[in-house]
Design a protein around this motif. Sequence first.
Motif, PDB file in Angstrom:
ATOM      1  N   LEU A   1      -4.761   2.687   4.548  1.00 39.12           N
ATOM      2  CA  LEU A   1      -5.575   2.462   3.357  1.00 39.12           C
ATOM      3  C   LEU A   1      -6.176   3.753   2.815  1.00 39.12           C
ATOM      4  O   LEU A   1      -5.917   4.127   1.663  1.00 39.12           O
ATOM      5  CB  LEU A   1      -6.686   1.453   3.668  1.00 39.12           C
TER       6      LEU A   1
ATOM      7  N   ALA B   1      -8.926  -4.391  -1.322  1.00 39.00           N
ATOM      8  CA  ALA B   1      -8.675  -4.024   0.073  1.00 39.00           C
ATOM      9  C   ALA B   1      -9.856  -3.265   0.669  1.00 39.00           C
ATOM     10  O   ALA B   1     -10.222  -3.490   1.833  1.00 39.00           O
ATOM     11  CB  ALA B   1      -7.406  -3.177   0.163  1.00 39.00           C
TER      12      ALA B   1
ATOM     13  N   CYS C   1       0.830  -1.207   0.000  1.00 37.71           N
ATOM     14  CA  CYS C   1       0.000   0.000   0.000  1.00 37.71           C
ATOM     15  C   CYS C   1       0.864   1.257   0.000  1.00 37.71           C
ATOM     16  O   CYS C   1       0.634   2.198  -0.768  1.00 37.71           O
ATOM     17  CB  CYS C   1      -0.916  -0.022   1.218  1.00 37.71           C
TER      18      CYS C   1
ATOM     19  N   PHE D   1      -6.494  -1.678  -4.325  1.00 36.58           N
ATOM     20  CA  PHE D   1      -7.359  -0.925  -3.425  1.00 36.58           C
ATOM     21  C   PHE D   1      -8.823  -1.347  -3.552  1.00 36.58           C
ATOM     22  O   PHE D   1      -9.572  -1.265  -2.570  1.00 36.58           O
ATOM     23  CB  PHE D   1      -7.211   0.573  -3.679  1.00 36.58           C
TER      24      PHE D   1
ATOM     25  N   THR E   1       1.729   4.087  -3.115  1.00 33.82           N
ATOM     26  CA  THR E   1       1.601   5.528  -2.903  1.00 33.82           C
ATOM     27  C   THR E   1       2.860   6.262  -3.369  1.00 33.82           C
ATOM     28  O   THR E   1       2.778   7.307  -4.033  1.00 33.82           O
ATOM     29  CB  THR E   1       1.352   5.828  -1.416  1.00 33.82           C
TER      30      THR E   1
END
Length: 309
Positions: free
Chosen positions: A206, A254, A111, A251, A115
């Motif tokens: 998240l 998730a 994650c 995502f 980013t």
Amino acid sequence: MDQDNQTSADFILLGFFPEFRYPDLLIILLLVFYILALAGNSVLILLIGLDARLHTPMYFLLSQMSVIDLIFISSTVPKTVANYCTGSKSISFFACAAQMFFFLSLGLTECMLLTFMAYDRYVAVCSPLRYAVLMRPRVCLQVTALAWVGGALGALVNTWYPMSFPICGPRVINHYLCEILAILRMSCIDTSVYEMVKFVSTVTFLLIPFSLILASYILIFLTVLKMNSPKGRHKALTTCCSHLTVVSLFFGQAMFVHLTPDSSHTPKQDQIGAVLGTIVTPMLNPLIYSLRNKEVLEALKKCMGRCCD
């Protein structure tokens, strides 16, 4: 193996979609996905290491993603296949905790790396003249190390806490891996405090990263719209397309798992979410990056040419 034959610390994993009528077919598909993921990610790591043209921040981060995918899929599939082949459904307490730790740690690290990859694309498109300074090797190493350490620390808290809860009733997990929700359902104490810890972790690891990625791509698209050259716009969008695809896969899965109410999840939905995150995505990631990337394809052709000479 009957539950009576297990030690009190063992859990029982019911397996990979236990209600499916053709389990042999599922295991074969699982092995095919595993082999494809191992081959694809290993080749990508090899190409990035051997080809000097791929020694850039973007490909360094991509190699880290491939390492994560290799460990991700290897932390679940071999145990699932071994249990099916031997007829055993047991997993020890420590093996369950280790599997949960790797599952969480790798997910959190991925994650954060996704980013940083979005930031890499933002700098490349919006501030190309400052790219060499902002994305110098030392910065990439420091951010990558921070992502690994941060993921491990976050996973340690979210593994130790639920695994310390007392278990009431049968220690049966309707899954092919040890999952937090399944452990919480077996707990015989109030887990509301941990639910708050989970909420904070979800926001930190998240929602905040997803918001930063979204902000990066909004700025990228605004910059692209201002470009006068159609060729320049196409090149800028092409460099972001693969990353956006991977972000959507990661995502999307998730958020389904962590942002929808736990009470609305069925065991089948939990397994589908886990399959997408731990098996399908690691298999598809190297294909997404290689098939849409001319530099990777050229490096592959160059490597194959050397092998054939």
